[in-house]
Motif scaffolding. Structure first.
Motif, mmCIF file in Angstrom:
data_model
loop_
_atom_site.group_PDB
_atom_site.id
_atom_site.type_symbol
_atom_site.label_atom_id
_atom_site.label_comp_id
_atom_site.label_asym_id
_atom_site.label_seq_id
_atom_site.Cartn_x
_atom_site.Cartn_y
_atom_site.Cartn_z
ATOM 1 N N THR A 67 0.859 -1.181 0.000
ATOM 2 C CA THR A 67 0.000 0.000 0.000
ATOM 3 C C THR A 67 0.899 1.237 0.000
ATOM 4 O O THR A 67 2.110 1.142 0.260
ATOM 5 C CB THR A 67 -0.901 0.035 1.250
ATOM 6 N N ASP A 68 0.325 2.404 -0.259
ATOM 7 C CA ASP A 68 1.106 3.639 -0.239
ATOM 8 C C ASP A 68 1.758 3.853 1.124
ATOM 9 O O ASP A 68 2.931 4.205 1.217
ATOM 10 C CB ASP A 68 0.230 4.841 -0.593
ATOM 11 N N ALA A 69 1.013 3.602 2.185
ATOM 12 C CA ALA A 69 1.547 3.788 3.540
ATOM 13 C C ALA A 69 2.698 2.821 3.819
ATOM 14 O O ALA A 69 3.694 3.195 4.434
ATOM 15 C CB ALA A 69 0.437 3.596 4.573
ATOM 16 N N GLU A 70 2.572 1.570 3.352
ATOM 17 C CA GLU A 70 3.644 0.589 3.540
ATOM 18 C C GLU A 70 4.890 0.983 2.754
ATOM 19 O O GLU A 70 6.011 0.816 3.241
ATOM 20 C CB GLU A 70 3.175 -0.805 3.118
ATOM 21 N N GLN A 71 4.700 1.521 1.548
ATOM 22 C CA GLN A 71 5.839 1.970 0.748
ATOM 23 C C GLN A 71 6.571 3.113 1.439
ATOM 24 O O GLN A 71 7.802 3.130 1.489
ATOM 25 C CB GLN A 71 5.377 2.412 -0.647
#
Length: 92
Positions: A67-71
């Motif tokens: 996800t964007d947050a994980e990236q």
């Protein structure tokens, strides 16, 4: 959508009797499920799998895009490691 039909046997355990996907029965099994799924991991989904040769259920990690947050979290960790290496190497 999947519906799992089962019976509670003990605290945290249940016996799975059948699984239904979109109204169609896809499996009739008799097994005891693991009490708790493992902790989530970045880039992984957790699925409950049934061993067709026995009555074992197990949690399996399946790859998925970050996800964007994980990236962002992953990039921040990499940047912190690089900065630490530069400081320890006397380059900063």
């Amino acid at each position: 959508m999947m519906i799992v039909i089962g019976t509670k046997t003990t605290v945290g355990d249940f016996k799975v009797d059948g699984m239904f996907v979109d109204g169609s029965q896809v499996a009739t099994i008799s097994a005891t499920a693991p009490p708790n799924p493992p902790e989530p991991q970045a880039g992984k989904d957790i699925e409950l799998h049934h061993d067709s040769t026995g009555s074992q259920l197990s949690w399996v990690f399946v790859d998925r895009p970050l996800t964007d947050a994980e990236q962002v979290t992953q990039l921040e960790a990499q940047n912190a490691q690089m900065l630490l290496a530069l400081v320890e190497g006397g380059l900063m």
